[in-house]
Design a protein around this motif. Sequence first.
Motif, short mmCIF file in Angstrom:
data_model
loop_
_atom_site.label_atom_id
_atom_site.label_comp_id
_atom_site.label_asym_id
_atom_site.label_seq_id
_atom_site.Cartn_x
_atom_site.Cartn_y
_atom_site.Cartn_z
N MET A 30 -12.51 21.18 -7.14
CA MET A 30 -11.71 22.29 -6.63
C MET A 30 -12.54 23.57 -6.54
O MET A 30 -12.45 24.32 -5.56
CB MET A 30 -10.48 22.50 -7.52
CG MET A 30 -9.46 21.37 -7.45
SD MET A 30 -8.22 21.42 -8.79
CE MET A 30 -7.43 22.99 -8.48
N GLU A 31 -13.36 23.83 -7.56
CA GLU A 31 -14.22 25.02 -7.55
C GLU A 31 -15.25 24.96 -6.44
O GLU A 31 -15.56 25.97 -5.81
CB GLU A 31 -14.93 25.14 -8.92
CG GLU A 31 -14.00 25.52 -10.05
CD GLU A 31 -14.64 25.35 -11.42
OE1 GLU A 31 -15.84 24.95 -11.46
OE2 GLU A 31 -13.97 25.60 -12.44
N PHE A 32 -15.79 23.77 -6.20
CA PHE A 32 -16.75 23.59 -5.11
C PHE A 32 -16.11 23.90 -3.76
O PHE A 32 -16.70 24.60 -2.92
CB PHE A 32 -17.28 22.14 -5.12
CG PHE A 32 -18.01 21.74 -3.87
CD1 PHE A 32 -19.33 22.10 -3.66
CD2 PHE A 32 -17.36 20.99 -2.89
CE1 PHE A 32 -19.99 21.73 -2.50
CE2 PHE A 32 -18.02 20.61 -1.73
CZ PHE A 32 -19.34 20.98 -1.53
N LEU A 33 -14.90 23.39 -3.55
CA LEU A 33 -14.20 23.62 -2.28
C LEU A 33 -13.90 25.11 -2.08
O LEU A 33 -14.08 25.65 -0.99
CB LEU A 33 -12.90 22.82 -2.24
CG LEU A 33 -13.04 21.29 -2.27
CD1 LEU A 33 -11.67 20.63 -2.39
CD2 LEU A 33 -13.77 20.78 -1.04
N GLU A 34 -13.47 25.77 -3.15
CA GLU A 34 -13.15 27.20 -3.06
C GLU A 34 -14.40 28.02 -2.80
O GLU A 34 -14.40 28.93 -1.96
CB GLU A 34 -12.47 27.65 -4.36
CG GLU A 34 -12.02 29.10 -4.32
CD GLU A 34 -11.32 29.52 -5.61
OE1 GLU A 34 -11.00 30.72 -5.73
OE2 GLU A 34 -11.11 28.66 -6.48
#
Length: 298
Positions: free
Chosen positions: A36-40
């Motif tokens: 999720m952090e990578f996508l954000e």
Amino acid sequence: MKWEHALKDYKLYLKIERGLSINSINSYALDVKKLMEFLEFNNINTSPISITKETLQQFIYDIAKVVNARTQSRIISGLRSFFNYLIFEDYRTDNPLELIESPKIGRKLPDTLSIEDINRLIEAIDLSKPEGERNRAILETLYSCGLRVSELTNLKISDLFFEEGFIKVTGKGDKQRFVPIVDSAQKYIIIYKDSVRNQLSIQKGHEDTLFLNRRGKQLTRAMIFTIIKQLAVKIDLNKTISPHTLRHSFATHLLENGADLRTIQLMLGHESITTTEIYVHVDKSHLKNVLHTFHPRK
């Protein structure tokens, strides 16, 4: 479906359907949060249902720059589990990680201590201090029963069945097993319980907890690590050890002395015999001994 909603439902599934412990659930959730952090960070607008294999390959390539192969493999495994859950709930029809291979990693053999090293650790405990009796009982229990550190800290007085020679252990996924305990470990637990623990002002909710800190509360996992590391420094042990080292030593010494893998598996609480088999790799001489002892044409 939003990521936050999917993660919340996934954690509930891991708790109720799979019966995993809080630590295991948090570990699985952390793998999803990393994605999720990578996508954000990269402004990739996609959902758990629509994310593609290509996006996941980008993520894996990204984490490979900062983590070792073993950690990378664990994250991939955790995400596979998450997408399998989405398939189980009919949110997806495929697992985008199905064809993505985990990096090759060597099988890490556990560190072990010799019987002499374990004796030196226990002998280094300062019994003139009240916590000394507790710490001796802790090390004796870890090595006598091969417990995980969380199993030790959660051990209850009501789990002690000394007349039968067993303790009841609550392991991963709240699964319970009975583990035999040697007389010496029983003796030191009784000494601690009767001469030190009963002098403490025990806090509400910890009345049945066996091992307590000075404030009468359950010991933390970190405190057990600290106790063992300080003893290792005290005897100039040139190894990095942890409570798990005593668990590994317990299994290795049993195997070296002729115990069979199935028995060791039951005592360690391993779900699969393949997990226990790692101890065969620690001391291959055991295999030769078995052959020469039991083969009809020895």
